[in-house]
Design a protein around this motif. Sequence first.
Motif, mmCIF file in Angstrom:
data_model
loop_
_atom_site.group_PDB
_atom_site.id
_atom_site.type_symbol
_atom_site.label_atom_id
_atom_site.label_comp_id
_atom_site.label_asym_id
_atom_site.label_seq_id
_atom_site.Cartn_x
_atom_site.Cartn_y
_atom_site.Cartn_z
ATOM 1 N N TYR B 16 0.844 -1.205 0.053
ATOM 2 C CA TYR B 16 0.047 -0.034 0.051
ATOM 3 C C TYR B 16 0.819 1.299 0.186
ATOM 4 O O TYR B 16 2.053 0.994 0.697
ATOM 5 C CB TYR B 16 -0.736 0.071 1.223
ATOM 6 N N VAL B 17 0.359 2.197 -0.685
ATOM 7 C CA VAL B 17 1.192 3.567 -1.154
ATOM 8 C C VAL B 17 0.607 4.560 -0.001
ATOM 9 O O VAL B 17 -0.511 4.739 0.040
ATOM 10 C CB VAL B 17 1.198 3.946 -2.453
ATOM 11 N N GLU B 18 1.528 5.436 0.589
ATOM 12 C CA GLU B 18 1.065 6.511 1.220
ATOM 13 C C GLU B 18 1.795 7.701 0.635
ATOM 14 O O GLU B 18 2.995 7.624 0.216
ATOM 15 C CB GLU B 18 1.579 6.631 2.736
ATOM 16 N N GLY B 19 1.046 8.858 0.526
ATOM 17 C CA GLY B 19 1.751 10.022 -0.267
ATOM 18 C C GLY B 19 1.986 10.017 -1.799
ATOM 19 O O GLY B 19 1.283 9.057 -2.349
ATOM 20 N N PHE B 20 2.805 10.604 -2.481
ATOM 21 C CA PHE B 20 3.050 10.316 -3.822
ATOM 22 C C PHE B 20 3.505 9.122 -4.096
ATOM 23 O O PHE B 20 4.706 8.565 -3.742
ATOM 24 C CB PHE B 20 4.000 11.486 -4.405
ATOM 25 N N PRO B 21 2.923 8.362 -5.227
ATOM 26 C CA PRO B 21 3.498 7.158 -5.557
ATOM 27 C C PRO B 21 4.740 7.220 -6.187
ATOM 28 O O PRO B 21 4.815 8.234 -6.844
ATOM 29 C CB PRO B 21 2.341 6.543 -6.486
ATOM 30 N N ARG B 22 5.702 6.207 -6.342
ATOM 31 C CA ARG B 22 6.879 6.089 -6.954
ATOM 32 C C ARG B 22 7.053 4.974 -7.700
ATOM 33 O O ARG B 22 6.111 3.970 -7.444
ATOM 34 C CB ARG B 22 7.868 6.289 -5.841
ATOM 35 N N GLU B 23 7.909 5.027 -8.913
ATOM 36 C CA GLU B 23 8.017 3.729 -9.734
ATOM 37 C C GLU B 23 8.094 2.626 -9.065
ATOM 38 O O GLU B 23 7.746 1.637 -9.388
ATOM 39 C CB GLU B 23 9.096 4.127 -10.621
ATOM 40 N N SER B 24 9.042 2.761 -7.805
ATOM 41 C CA SER B 24 9.357 1.506 -7.303
ATOM 42 C C SER B 24 8.385 1.097 -6.290
ATOM 43 O O SER B 24 8.605 -0.098 -5.849
ATOM 44 C CB SER B 24 10.444 1.926 -6.135
ATOM 45 N N ASP B 25 7.041 1.627 -6.270
ATOM 46 C CA ASP B 25 6.047 1.007 -5.682
ATOM 47 C C ASP B 25 5.278 -0.167 -6.373
ATOM 48 O O ASP B 25 4.619 -0.852 -5.962
ATOM 49 C CB ASP B 25 4.928 1.829 -5.338
ATOM 50 N N LEU B 26 5.584 -0.025 -7.707
ATOM 51 C CA LEU B 26 5.192 -1.321 -8.684
ATOM 52 C C LEU B 26 6.467 -1.941 -9.300
ATOM 53 O O LEU B 26 7.636 -1.415 -9.264
ATOM 54 C CB LEU B 26 4.641 -0.356 -9.708
ATOM 55 N N LEU B 27 6.163 -3.172 -9.433
ATOM 56 C CA LEU B 27 7.326 -4.072 -9.744
ATOM 57 C C LEU B 27 6.503 -4.849 -11.051
ATOM 58 O O LEU B 27 5.583 -5.262 -11.065
ATOM 59 C CB LEU B 27 7.447 -5.071 -8.441
ATOM 60 N N VAL B 28 7.592 -4.970 -11.699
ATOM 61 C CA VAL B 28 7.449 -5.644 -13.105
ATOM 62 C C VAL B 28 7.944 -7.164 -13.092
ATOM 63 O O VAL B 28 9.086 -7.345 -13.087
ATOM 64 C CB VAL B 28 7.966 -5.129 -14.497
ATOM 65 N N THR B 29 7.217 -8.221 -12.906
ATOM 66 C CA THR B 29 7.511 -9.397 -12.945
ATOM 67 C C THR B 29 6.842 -10.161 -14.197
ATOM 68 O O THR B 29 6.164 -9.922 -14.837
ATOM 69 C CB THR B 29 6.979 -9.990 -11.552
ATOM 70 N N THR B 30 7.546 -11.454 -14.258
ATOM 71 C CA THR B 30 6.956 -12.320 -15.170
ATOM 72 C C THR B 30 6.525 -13.615 -14.790
ATOM 73 O O THR B 30 7.389 -14.360 -13.904
ATOM 74 C CB THR B 30 7.929 -12.653 -16.283
ATOM 75 N N GLY B 31 5.356 -13.980 -15.086
ATOM 76 C CA GLY B 31 4.781 -15.169 -14.460
ATOM 77 C C GLY B 31 4.465 -16.070 -15.714
ATOM 78 O O GLY B 31 5.029 -15.885 -17.159
ATOM 79 N N THR B 32 3.560 -17.262 -15.809
ATOM 80 C CA THR B 32 3.016 -17.812 -16.765
ATOM 81 C C THR B 32 1.543 -17.836 -16.889
ATOM 82 O O THR B 32 0.938 -17.424 -15.792
ATOM 83 C CB THR B 32 3.489 -19.237 -16.886
#
Lengths: 344, 344
Positions: B16-32
Amino acid sequence: MAAVEASNKQVVLRDYVEGFPRESDLLVTTGTVRLSVPEGSNAVLVKNLYLSCDPYMRNRMSKLVGSYIESFKPGSPIAGYGVCKVIDSGHPNFKKGDLVWGITGWEEYSLITAPETFFKIKHTDVPLSYYTGLLGMPGMTAYAGFFKVCSPKKGETVFVSAASGAVGQLVGQFAKSTGCYVVGSAGSKEKVELLKNKFKFDDAFNYKEEPDLDAALKRYFPDGIDIYFENVGGKMLDAVLLNMKMHGRIAVCGMVSQYNLKQPEGIHNLFQIVVKRIRMEGFLVFEYYPQYPEYLEMVLPLIREGKIVYVEDIAEGLTSGPAALVGLFSGKNVGKQVVAVARE
Amino acid sequence: MAAVEASNKQVVLRDYVEGFPRESDLLVTTGTVRLSVPEGSNAVLVKNLYLSCDPYMRNRMSKLVGSYIESFKPGSPIAGYGVCKVIDSGHPNFKKGDLVWGITGWEEYSLITAPETFFKIKHTDVPLSYYTGLLGMPGMTAYAGFFKVCSPKKGETVFVSAASGAVGQLVGQFAKSTGCYVVGSAGSKEKVELLKNKFKFDDAFNYKEEPDLDAALKRYFPDGIDIYFENVGGKMLDAVLLNMKMHGRIAVCGMVSQYNLKQPEGIHNLFQIVVKRIRMEGFLVFEYYPQYPEYLEMVLPLIREGKIVYVEDIAEGLTSGPAALVGLFSGKNVGKQVVAVARE
């Protein structure tokens, strides 16, 4: 023939007011008045019987720029709604002896230069003072704000602030007659008792004894509020916003808690308007006056049948006017505050 | 027969994010992902083509309680509006190859378990990405908020905040087509130019260059504002309240300036609602979706005739998604922010 003159006691504004008004901001003086209208004029000369003390009058004590009303003039008598008897008339619609209500001066006699704005009183089997309240501006305010702005439906939940005042006590009773669940807030134990026992609100609470207004509202409205009749503004409005139901309606009648502040309090929960799809609408009673006959038709039978009650707090004599008006802002009055200048 | 599997890139919320969101709050992953729907299910398996970045998504990044939307789940892909192609369908209304738009996951492929909430795309002579904007949720938002909530009349004055965004640019063009005078505010010189030259607003200003928003509004609306399309909240709303005309209407679409604050700013000028008899109304686009066909009927001819223009800011590839979404809250995007995941 020389015109008859009489002495004319008046309540005069000393100077523009900042913050809470004090009795000493108003001065009772005595002048003289000619008891006839100037020849050729359309004016009407009235004897003032009852004067109405209304929260909006606080705004007229300030130096206003570009508001919907004008400031009172320092050095002149203040003005407000009143019930009056016509003493002399240069206007074809009014004649000596007529009883009327409208905006008049805070004095014993007033020369009314725009009598077209006055309503003639046709029903005198009810207390005349009611035309400053239940049958006057506050009554029309409750009617328009509740029925026209809020479109209430049977079974809805209604919250009224300043609920024992001139308007609130009526909104509560209109809500009950519509089949709503209604809770009111007021500022003393005595007023809360009045709401529950005399006006038959479903429940009521003393906001001064509630450190957490949000929690109080959640107690009385576990499923939320459909309609909020807003008389006070400030912290109460912020708490109400958190407790509105989906598609709730807020009729904004006044914000009396803010009138004496230099800077109004901030409202922080306005985003709830989106979350709950709330409609919040301000209204002024003037625009609904064409519907006054329709209102009378509804409310007069209710009064006669005892189905609606109305509590007044009557101060005797114009000299008691300043204290009565100022008392409104500390909640001294119990019920509609009236000043009886003369009993006909 | 074994189901075909594919790799599935996803944008996942870390926490969960507080204040301004940053790119690092989101993660790019790969599943199937299995490229077919489970046997006997009503679900639909889609390939995501375009994903929409919308301000309301910020709220879903917070830990929400009792809101109109649910929080994203930390550790899972976030979701939002998107344009998708059906790969496999267990639902009678959808078949392989259909183009649809609705709420999908931020990933390459999504299993949609409630496909009833999706709209089928029938008109493909316009850019497909438009179904995240002009022909999707933001378009319907502008349509409902402007026409249904504000009831605009020819000759009225309209003010739009966040005016170059997905919704604002349309409100301005709808206002012009209605014969209104329309001014927009935005946060850069480039956006202001866009408003004036591309979207044909009558005027526009950069709110970041206006130390006194009240004065700015008085400059553009010397006679006041009839309609305010509210996208930002906070100080702008407070200034607008001082500049509304009698019987003005405020459609509250969003308050993006407040979404990243722990405590929303206070609004001090709400009493203007009474003074000017203003109607302020929150709305959510979901409730207007039944009118989507009516909207398409109005807007498709305008697009084809070049009478409405739409500016998109397209980020290429799912990996660019976090920056695109987060950029929305510092106003980096120029026009509607879209993420192109795949071009069919």
